[in-house]
Design an enzyme around this catalytic site. Structure first.
Site, PDB file in Angstrom:
ATOM      1  N   HIS A  55       0.864  -1.187   0.000  1.00  0.00           N
ATOM      2  CA  HIS A  55       0.000   0.000   0.000  1.00  0.00           C
ATOM      3  C   HIS A  55       0.899   1.235   0.000  1.00  0.00           C
ATOM      4  O   HIS A  55       1.221   1.798   1.050  1.00  0.00           O
ATOM      5  CB  HIS A  55      -0.907  -0.013   1.234  1.00  0.00           C
ATOM      6  CG  HIS A  55      -1.980   1.036   1.214  1.00  0.00           C
ATOM      7  ND1 HIS A  55      -3.175   0.891   1.884  1.00  0.00           N
ATOM      8  CD2 HIS A  55      -2.047   2.255   0.612  1.00  0.00           C
ATOM      9  CE1 HIS A  55      -3.921   1.969   1.704  1.00  0.00           C
ATOM     10  NE2 HIS A  55      -3.236   2.805   0.931  1.00  0.00           N
TER      11      HIS A  55
ATOM     12  N   GLU B 201     -11.551   3.337   5.604  1.00  0.00           N
ATOM     13  CA  GLU B 201     -10.569   4.294   6.128  1.00  0.00           C
ATOM     14  C   GLU B 201     -11.358   5.406   6.810  1.00  0.00           C
ATOM     15  O   GLU B 201     -11.432   5.480   8.028  1.00  0.00           O
ATOM     16  CB  GLU B 201      -9.687   4.846   5.012  1.00  0.00           C
ATOM     17  CG  GLU B 201      -8.656   5.852   5.499  1.00  0.00           C
ATOM     18  CD  GLU B 201      -7.884   6.522   4.361  1.00  0.00           C
ATOM     19  OE1 GLU B 201      -6.877   7.181   4.667  1.00  0.00           O
ATOM     20  OE2 GLU B 201      -8.286   6.401   3.194  1.00  0.00           O
TER      21      GLU B 201
ATOM     22  N   ASP C  65       1.371   7.181   1.917  1.00  0.00           N
ATOM     23  CA  ASP C  65       1.954   8.353   1.256  1.00  0.00           C
ATOM     24  C   ASP C  65       3.064   8.886   2.164  1.00  0.00           C
ATOM     25  O   ASP C  65       2.885   9.895   2.857  1.00  0.00           O
ATOM     26  CB  ASP C  65       0.883   9.430   1.034  1.00  0.00           C
ATOM     27  CG  ASP C  65      -0.258   8.932   0.167  1.00  0.00           C
ATOM     28  OD1 ASP C  65      -0.093   8.928  -1.063  1.00  0.00           O
ATOM     29  OD2 ASP C  65      -1.295   8.539   0.729  1.00  0.00           O
TER      30      ASP C  65
END
Length: 337
Positions: A17, A200, A279
């Site tokens: 991910h 999420e 990220d």
């Protein structure tokens, strides 16, 4: 480096991910803006870093998409990905399955081929330099409509043999998985694996939709599944992999503090939970830092860390023989360390 830090850094693991655009470090953003003569609303690297403060998913996405505007050439995409692979290799990543968002680029006039040429050159470089296997996953942007996703799938046709799957990311709330059922079915027909960000910020119902309507092979995030005992049992029984991103969860206020993170409860419930960086340039840490930080906050032991690494290979899209080879390497590391 602490004993925990050195153990985690050397622990063989798969990253499942990781949004490659989300590995755009402030220094690279400024350098690419200068190289491509792109105006950005920051005067320095320090100003970019100061802007990497978020209150929710949407506030993050606003700067994420703005930052991506500096990516213009195949060389840019190559340099971005190559820098990530160097960091990942230092963190013990031996296999990576990375997301990229073509619509973020094609919507601003960058050719799909430009993105692919740069990324594929970096993938080949990671194999040669680090011995790392890498798969690419093309993500559809869920805040756009399904027809746009179909157009993106059509653009991808010449490169389907270099893609392992598709995903679904961007603004989750108000954009349920059901919105993309037809394009996911079409992607499956083309031999692609299916992933979906669900649970999420969105509710457990979105995880159910990802399973029942998209028929996904993997759930990205999935934290809010813990609110639904029946869903937890279903996920455990089916050995569905959840790609969990602890530092991201805290940065986006989906978890108040790492000390509150549910990763150990997920393991205790029998879920195939894994740890990744999402990220990392924006959320303060690559994969090893995610392992270290949540291990310290939740008191995870070495056995749990090895389980998380094991789950990452079991949840990967690697062929069985390659999974077996990765697990053999992991077991050898755990025995001698």
């Amino acid at each position: 480096m602490s004993d925990l830090g050195s153990f985690v850094a050397g622990l063989p693991k798969a990253e499942l991910h990781l949004h490659i655009e989300g590995s755009l470090e402030p220094e690279m953003m400024v350098a690419l803006a200068r190289r491509n003569r792109v105006a950005i609303p920051f005067a320095s690297v320090e100003e970019v870093r100061a802007a990497y403060r978020f209150t929710d998913l949407q506030s993050f996405l606003d700067i994420y998409y703005a930052g991506a505007d500096v990516l213009r050439t195949a060389e840019d995409f190559h340099d971005l990905a190559a820098a990530y692979f160097d960091r990942a290799a230092a963190d013990g990543v031996t296999h990576a399955e990375i997301f990229f968002d073509p619509q973020t680029h094609t919507h601003r006039g960058i050719a799909f081929a430009t993105v692919m040429d740069g990324l594929l050159a970096a993938v080949d470089g990671a194999r040669a330099k680090h011995g790392m296997s890498v798969y690419l996953i093309m993500s559809y942007l869920r805040h756009l409509d399904e027809e746009d996703a179909f157009a993106t799938l059509a653009m991808a046709e010449p490169w389907l043999d270099r893609l392992v799957g598709v995903g679904l990311d961007s603004s989750e709330v108000g954009n349920p998985p059901a919105k993309f059922a037809r394009v996911f079915a079409a992607s499956r027909e083309r031999g692609l694996k299916l992933c979906c960000h669900a649970g999420e910020e969105g509710p457990p119902a979105y995880v159910h939709e990802a399973l029942d309507l998209l028929h996904v092979d993997r759930i990205d995030h999935g934290n809010r599944s813990m609110e639904d005992a029946g869903l937890v049992a279903r996920l455990a029984r089916s050995a569905m992999t959840l790609t969990v991103c602890p530092l991201s969860n805290v940065a986006l206020r989906n978890v108040d503090r790492l000390e509150d993170h549910p990763i150990d409860r997920m393991l205790a419930a029998g879920l195939r939970a894994t740890i990744h960086s999402d990220d990392p340039a924006y959320f303060g840490g690559y994969i090893a830092e995610n392992f270290r930080a949540v291990a310290e906050a939740r008191g995870l032991g070495r056995e749990q860390l090895v389980t998380l690494a094991r789950n990452s290979f079991l949840g990967s899209f690697l062929p069985d023989d390659q999974v077996a080879a990765q697990l053999t390497r992991l077991d050898a590391y755990a025995e001698r360390t």
